[in-house]
Enzyme design. Sequence first.
Site, PDB file in Angstrom:
ATOM      1  N   GLY B 217       0.792  -1.229   0.000  1.00 39.35           N
ATOM      2  CA  GLY B 217       0.000   0.000   0.000  1.00 39.35           C
ATOM      3  C   GLY B 217       0.821   1.274   0.000  1.00 39.35           C
ATOM      4  O   GLY B 217       0.348   2.324   0.384  1.00 39.35           O
ATOM      5  N   TYR B 557      15.831  12.815  -7.222  1.00 39.78           N
ATOM      6  CA  TYR B 557      14.624  12.869  -6.410  1.00 39.78           C
ATOM      7  C   TYR B 557      14.308  14.324  -6.129  1.00 39.78           C
ATOM      8  O   TYR B 557      15.181  15.065  -5.695  1.00 39.78           O
ATOM      9  CB  TYR B 557      14.938  12.190  -5.076  1.00 39.78           C
ATOM     10  CG  TYR B 557      13.935  11.178  -4.648  1.00 39.78           C
ATOM     11  CD1 TYR B 557      14.098   9.842  -4.960  1.00 39.78           C
ATOM     12  CD2 TYR B 557      12.822  11.549  -3.910  1.00 39.78           C
ATOM     13  CE1 TYR B 557      13.176   8.900  -4.550  1.00 39.78           C
ATOM     14  CE2 TYR B 557      11.897  10.612  -3.497  1.00 39.78           C
ATOM     15  CZ  TYR B 557      12.075   9.294  -3.820  1.00 39.78           C
ATOM     16  OH  TYR B 557      11.167   8.361  -3.414  1.00 39.78           O
TER      17      TYR B 557
END
Lengths: 681, 637
Positions: B217, B557
Amino acid sequence: MASKVVYSHRDPMLKKRDDFEDMLEERRATSDLRYALRCYTPALYKGLTPCKSSELKNMVLQSDQLLYVINQVSKETGTSTDEIEAEASAILEEMAHRLQLSTVRFFAFALTKVFKTVFRSICVNEEGIQRLQQAIQEHPVVLLPSHRSYMDFLLMSYILYTYDLALPVIAAGMDFMGMKIIGEMLRMSGAFFIRRSFGGDKLYWAVFSEYVKIMLKNGYAPVEFFLEGTRSRTAKSLTPKLGLLNIVLDPFLKGEVFDVSLVPVSISYERILEETLYARELLGVPKPKESTSGLFKARKILSEDYGSIHVYFGQPVSARSLAEGRVNRSQFNLIPRHIPRKPAEEIQDFVNDSAYRLVRAQEENMVLKPWVLLASLLLQNQAAGNKQGMQLEELTDQAVWLRDLSRQFGAFLHWPDNIPPSKVVSCSLSLHQSLVRISEGRVQLTLEQGGRAEPGLPLPAVTPEEELLNRAVIILSCASYRNQALHVFIRPALLASAVHAASVNRKQEIFNTFSFLRNMFSDEFILRPGAEVQDFEEACYLLVKSGALQINQQQVLVTDRGHRTLAFLTSILDPFVQGYQMVCRFLCEEVAEGLTEKLFVPAVRKFITKHLLSGRLKYAEVLSSDLQKNALAALLRLGAVQKVRGRGEQGALKVNTVMVNSLEDTLGGKLPTQKPVVARL
Amino acid sequence: MASNSSGDSSSRHQTARHRLSVIAGHLQRPADSNAAVLAVECKAQGTTPNVRTGVRSEGRTVPRRRQEIMKWNGWGYSDSRFLFNKKGQAEFTGKRYRLSGMIIPGLKDWLESTFGASLQHKAPVTPILNSGAVQPPTLNEAFVEELRSTGVPFSHEAEDRVFRSHGHCLHEIFALREGKIGRIPDMVVWPNCHNDVVKIVELACKHNVCLIPYGGGTSVSSALECPPEESRSIVSLDTSQMNRILWIDEKNLTARVESGIVGQDLERLLNESGYCTGHEPDSMEFSSLGGWVATRASGMKKNIYGNIEDLVVHIKMVTPRGVIEKSCQGPRMSTGPDIHHFILGSEGTLGVVTEVTLKIRPMPEYQKYGSVVFPNFEQGVACLREVARQRCAPASIRLMDNEQFKFGHALKPQVSSIFTSFLDGLKKFYITKFKGFDPNHLCVATLLFEGDREKVLQHEKQVYDIAAKFGGLAAGEDNGQRGYIMTFVIAYLRDLGMDYYVIGESFETSVPWDRVLDICRNVKARIVRECKDKGVQFPPLSTCRVTQTYDAGACVYFYFAFNYRGLSDPVHVYEQVEHAAREEVLANGGSLSHHHGVGKLRKEWMRETVSTVGMGMLQSVKDYVDPNNIFGNRNLL
């Protein structure tokens, strides 16, 4: 959309422009020396990596781009890379500027002295200066001044120095370098020199483009160049040259900088220093070679009054917003960025379009003096055959009318409203005594006695040709002032001519004629490629707004009071229409085998002179080689004339007589317009 | 490495390993000659679900009822969160992390000065899930009936369903905090083993039910969002109970593992046998092996161990057409296009990965953190490039830009002794005053070395020598280690930000070396400009780091966050900015994603990314494998 960034035409009246400040005022009040020596600490680009101009050269010589080309050339020619490197280094040596503050200070001192004598004022929009200062800190900046005079780039540096802004590096033509000491001094004040043509020279191109890019990317200094490539001799903006613009946009397109700010700067002279010089040049008296001694001979200008200069620093245009939605920047993802590549068509179109937008932005912020309007009226009056000139009151009345019209069209007109119009007119006339005189209450161009251009030479004009030439000098000088306002009138004028030529009122047909004319004259005026519909709508909007036309879905109707406006506008375009017709007729009637481009101008000039003398042509300004060359360029572009690669170096011109004939007729409004190959409304 | 086992880890591991082997010796039969089989057979039938859960939960992190330990509207464990205590100091609660229970004195100032946030302005949040806001489930009765007969546990409780309806994109969490719940799965099933999955998929095909596989998840690509247009019953297939290591093969150094195991359990269990996979994505506490395979995950220490595609030897996946797997476990094959590559990155559109054989390595003897300070980001990138060129990258090397360096600084916990703070002061003085680094430009690279002691020290010297050439100064182990701790708590920090009107997100890309500086500069600038254009009242945080090096490029990132006070629709603004930032990434030669995947969030750029023919290839695979779109999460294509 990007178009809004540069200009929006919807309501020119609402265009907000900054106020001007006279920068000479303070100079007149304080010490020139102290000014020249004052503390100079400009705000710099936030991403600046400081370096000296000598380090710049090393960065260029060691750049991937250049090393790649050196290797390539070495492989192609078999010369060792060392030799080619040395060659590159020599090119760079010849090209590079050596910006020095001391030289700039010297110029600041000397120019102040000169400016104070020659000009009444140098007006600058200080808000524009502030915007520029902001822009310089945020992103690399490219300064794009209009080019009407040798003064332009000295003036630019002078202004930037005065306002404590970063001094620019300026791309200058190699011809300046010929001026011994001055050339070196210009170099030390930030000019770098490029050859006028270096066609296929890969190495030269690589050195040059890398030099400019490195200065730009590192925020070393604002890069300044003239979009028009050369001084406009006619005061009309010239079709932009794309080479340097390509170079300065490249780092943005390839992601090497986040953005580039392009700042159009409009420099307008009330009286151009080179006024008659240009006229002579256009008439075929060759341009004097730039030389230092020539400059000293020109010092007689010091004793004359050249009025004021207006310099308007326009809104910085972000390259990023220009490219938004137009250019897919990921096209550079698949090939190393340092390998030189011919720009893709998409990029070429984008750069071309941007260039037009920027030149238009320059045009829009050009200050027009009342004299510009007077010159237009006087020229029209002269062409109408009134030898006696105009009554002063009549001229004033017409000028007031034209003032209002041009304001409605969005002209940046500096007409002092607190002074009675008659005074404004007489003031303007007095500054241009070399071109007009008032006798017995009538205003005339100084056409007789060969003008007073060369008072030192008592020689009276003997032959009719010489007399014509002398008259043409005055007329072309006047035309150069009228031309300053052409960008305001050109779109409505094209529409007016189209309405005039059209047999019916149908909008579509008028649009077709408009497109035809626009296409024909797109080398003559700044008309953005592919913007027919936009231009047409703008013209319609302006003429409807000024009450000259009524336009509904299908029809275009001239109102009662519109006739005067339309007549004026048609007359503005008329010399060009007739000039182009003349060129067409020349090509049909006179061209023998093997006319080269080089011989074209003298031959067509002779032809036109003949027609002028016989009275069949009334516009002496058609003698302008600029117009003749533009006409030829248009015909070449349309394919009516072709260049045949012949035996010699020069290609001969091959004329498609049928097509040229038909173009001439269409220009003359003789034929109903055939459906031109253009967009439909 | 999970943050709770860092620090004096190696010695602790060794004792633990010893103890475990003793215990194992007591409990187990003598170990098999070749492999230690640690798992039990799948006994789905005949066992009641409750009993199985009890067995399973032992030593495993994720229970069937995630709500027992995890937040329903934020990141991670319920007991771990940042908050401002009564004195107005930031504190991290719980006992799980090294930062737990510590005061972080600099965080308040940083939050206030960076975002213009204020402790006075707290954003409202829905405290508990209101089942009334949840749509009642649309059940396919025939499917439910048959499923019940198989004995596979399932649930259609609101809480269970909501937990499996989202990943951790900003808009997903933001909606939960506001108590808004859209289309969610109609039921959740917990298969226990491969065979359970086969049964579920067969039934789903038979009854035309939409299946959405669910692992840990932790998706940040809207991959778990239920397509609102889906009219069939949606069943979330939660693999979390398939979490055993089936066998370990010490001869070949491989392990067979069920796909639902989460990273921290996998590493811990392997460590007990003296092995590791070395695959440590930042989400490893919660993300699952199946999820890694389905998204082409990348681990922090890929320089030594490789990314997931380098780690897998064999994959078994259940599809509507049947089971796909290779017939052998050869290390490399030339048998046409590698079918593993249809599975890797398929994002749950083709089937469910059930079992994977992974490479394993003996646990490293020695680990050492490190850090280097550079005068500016450009030098830092140049150094990383050189390290990559010489192919001597340590297990992990990451370069933070200046803003992130400051952020890291703000996360420093309260120092216990005057001596430490004195040392800190001295270090700062040395770097900024003596070495002349500008505190507003300097940046830090964090390093992690692994291997045997001697080689690590040698390697360390090599890297520091290269760094020195680019003006880098060694800045200690502590700074390095803190950098990696930040990785695990940053997700918790977002929840704190949201309490005070600050929303943010991270996204990543991969880019050729020559573009690294350009993309960092341009994307950060684009974010700032877009925020301004979209009416954000406060300057945003826009920062980046280079997190992985490759031969031909790097992974970058980006983090961005802004204070949304004064905006009527902050999520929309945020999405516009993120969209623009992605456009900028692509325009600057960056990839659509390095390891987060495409999901539904980045679908619109797939065609330009892989070309129309490429799309067609992927589509035709989908059409063959799953003609009725049983795996209907609509990711990717």
